[in-house]
Scaffold this motif. Structure first.
Motif, mmCIF file in Angstrom:
data_model
loop_
_atom_site.group_PDB
_atom_site.id
_atom_site.type_symbol
_atom_site.label_atom_id
_atom_site.label_comp_id
_atom_site.label_asym_id
_atom_site.label_seq_id
_atom_site.Cartn_x
_atom_site.Cartn_y
_atom_site.Cartn_z
ATOM 1 N N THR A 1 0.844 -1.195 0.000
ATOM 2 C CA THR A 1 0.000 0.000 0.000
ATOM 3 C C THR A 1 0.876 1.240 0.000
ATOM 4 O O THR A 1 1.804 1.363 0.815
ATOM 5 N N GLN B 1 -2.618 6.251 -2.586
ATOM 6 C CA GLN B 1 -3.895 5.781 -3.132
ATOM 7 C C GLN B 1 -3.804 4.405 -3.790
ATOM 8 O O GLN B 1 -4.790 3.891 -4.292
ATOM 9 N N ILE B 2 -2.614 3.812 -3.802
ATOM 10 C CA ILE B 2 -2.398 2.577 -4.552
ATOM 11 C C ILE B 2 -2.348 1.371 -3.612
ATOM 12 O O ILE B 2 -1.679 1.401 -2.573
ATOM 13 N N LYS B 3 -3.058 0.300 -3.991
ATOM 14 C CA LYS B 3 -2.952 -0.980 -3.299
ATOM 15 C C LYS B 3 -2.708 -2.062 -4.342
ATOM 16 O O LYS B 3 -3.474 -2.209 -5.291
ATOM 17 N N GLY C 1 -4.659 -4.793 -8.475
ATOM 18 C CA GLY C 1 -4.513 -3.579 -7.679
ATOM 19 C C GLY C 1 -5.744 -2.711 -7.728
ATOM 20 O O GLY C 1 -6.651 -2.913 -8.553
ATOM 21 N N ARG C 2 -5.763 -1.737 -6.827
ATOM 22 C CA ARG C 2 -6.835 -0.749 -6.776
ATOM 23 C C ARG C 2 -6.214 0.637 -6.646
ATOM 24 O O ARG C 2 -5.162 0.799 -6.014
ATOM 25 N N TYR C 3 -6.892 1.611 -7.235
ATOM 26 C CA TYR C 3 -6.431 2.995 -7.159
ATOM 27 C C TYR C 3 -7.590 3.867 -6.708
ATOM 28 O O TYR C 3 -8.684 3.817 -7.291
ATOM 29 N N ASP D 1 -13.029 4.640 -6.368
ATOM 30 C CA ASP D 1 -11.854 3.829 -6.639
ATOM 31 C C ASP D 1 -12.161 2.809 -7.728
ATOM 32 O O ASP D 1 -13.319 2.552 -8.070
#
Length: 475
Positions: free
Chosen positions: A328, A331-333, A386-388, A395
């Motif tokens: 993490t 904002q990025i995972k 991933g998620r942003y 998101d």
């Protein structure tokens, strides 16, 4: 009718609780006593438009209603019992293009009650009782029932169906109680998620969404081979955290007659949240052993002539290792995982009729104790994505999933002639989620899934595309 009444009773409980609430207890010193009349949600408008909880003296009524619509390139008609309602993920019976009411695209609709009450400083009593339901049919989520409803029906005429640990119980989600401490961890007993279900939910980039994740739609990974073991009804679970490190253990005792999908199971987990130069890194590893686990299925035409209204079952022992990672940064995972599952013949074969999870009967003639006589089956599951977060309320995520099955037929094969031939599965998905109000979000996305060789054996079609959009209300 009784199951529908259970849902309506729970919803009435939610409405009755809206006028009574107080803040959840915290680890801070207890505040002065407050009058019982003070509530978190003071009226229905506030309940709908703000994030106020339905809480009273540490007891909270909570829930989710998730309703949507979708199109499936190769799908099957809606079934009011299967927990997903439809088959966004490619299945043997996926056979036609159609538009469908699609419940639970992001999460299972459910209603529950939970609480935390401090007994002494540092020691609290906790509990959680939860049931999942279909918001379109108002039936309790019941995977085995969806299969019984398709007993003896040819694949191309079936409705959506799949096995599940949610089998029509009024507590098909959770039903446990225990003690939580600030020093010694948390010990709970009752019906609880497996450690793999908790872990994969936390490390799946698509958050185990039914419409966008194979890990969410199918319980193979979270149940370490059999979805009925995604939850254990008679179990003890212990969790403890010390600094950046954590550990957990789970033991399931009792067998099928106590509403379990195996005769006994145990799991161990170790993990850590590690600060790195940029962001943080989370790691977890889980070991699982399920003995005499049950995988149920609808009856064939011939089986149904002899024992209608029952289910077929394959019994096996499973051993699994699950490795999870997440990075993490702002904002990025980015997250992913790997699971290795070994299937073997059962250590204690089931030789008579028995009652499986949810009270469904399996006839002796339809039990398979020797599925892995020739060779052990090995299934490897891996994923990354991933998620942003574009804003605090919007998101988007993307995920890729790959399954590999070995050949456990008498001679090596890598084709569709046998389900025991080597095979693979691939899926890729995308979704976007916008929280436009305190308790509401809308979402849209698509999942593509495809099977090959042994994993495609018996399928009408080997691939499907399934876009889905929906609205979710959480309280």
């Amino acid at each position: 009718m009784r199951r529908k009444f259970g849902i309506f009773a729970a919803i009435m409980l939610v409405a009755a609780s809206a006028a009574h609430a107080a803040d959840l207890p915290t680890t801070k010193p207890a505040p002065p006593p407050v009058p019982a009349a003070i509530s978190s949600c003071t009226d229905p408008i506030q309940f709908i438009t703000t994030d106020c909880p339905l809480t009273w003296y540490g007891i909270t009524v909570y829930g989710t209603v998730d309703m949507g619509v979708g199109w499936e390139q190769h799908g099957t008609p809606f079934n009011p019992s299967i927990i997903t309602g439809v088959e966004e993920f490619i299945q043997k019976n996926s056979n036609r293009s159609l538009w469908l009411a699609t419940p639970g695209g992001l999460s299972q609709s459910n209603v529950g009650i939970k609480g935390k009450e401090e007994l002494t400083p540092g020691f609290s009593f906790i509990f959680d009782l939860n049931m999942g339901f279909d918001p379109y049919s108002m039936r309790l989520a019941d995977g085995p029932r969806s299969m019984v409803e398709n007993d003896g029906i040819p694949l191309n005429n079936q409705t959506s169906n799949a096995d599940s640990s949610r089998a029509g119980q009024f507590y098909n989600g959770a039903g446990y109680a225990g003690i939580s401490t600030t020093t010694f961890g948390t010990l709970t007993a009752g019906r609880q998620n497996s450690l793999t279900l908790d872990g994969i939910n936390a490390y799946d980039p698509m958050n185990a969404a039914y419409a966008f994740s194979p890990l969410g739609w199918s319980g193979t990974s979270v149940g370490v081979g059999d979805t009925e073991d995604a939850r254990y009804t008679t179990s003890l679970k212990y969790r403890i955290t010390e600094g950046m490190f954590r550990a957990a253990a789970l033991y399931q005792f009792g067998g099928y007659d106590l509403n379990n999908g195996s005769k006994d199971s145990y799991q161990f987990e170790a993990g850590a949240d590690i600060p790195v130069v940029y962001g943080s890194l989370s790691l977890d590893a889980i070991y699982t052993k399920d003995n005499d686990a049950v995988s149920s299925a609808a009856l064939s035409v011939a089986q149904n002539k002899l024992y209608p209204g029952t289910l077929a079952a394959t019994i096996s022992d499973q051993t699994g290792v699950t490795l999870l990672a997440k990075y993490t940064f702002n904002q990025i995972k980015i997250s992913g995982g790997y699971e290795h599952i070994l299937f073997q013949n059962p250590s204690d074969p089931e030789l008579t009729n028995f009652t499986d999870i949810g009270g469904y009967t399996v006839a002796k003639a339809d039990i398979n104790n020797t599925a892995y006589n020739l060779k052990d089956k090995i299934l490897q599951i891996m994923w990354v994505g991933g998620r942003y977060a574009f804003t605090d309320t919007l998101d988007a995520g993307v995920g890729y999933y790959h399954y590999i099955q070995n050949s456990y037929y008498k001679t090596y094969c890598n084709n569709e002639s046998q389900s025991s031939c080597a095979g693979t599965l691939d899926a890729i998905s995308f979704d976007a989620d916008w929280k436009f109000a305190a308790k509401f979000d809308v979402y849209a996305g698509v999942m593509f899934s495809e099977v090959h060789n042994g994993l495609a054996s018996g399928y009408i079609h080997s691939a499907t595309v399934a876009p889905t959009a929906g609205l979710r209300f959480r309280f």
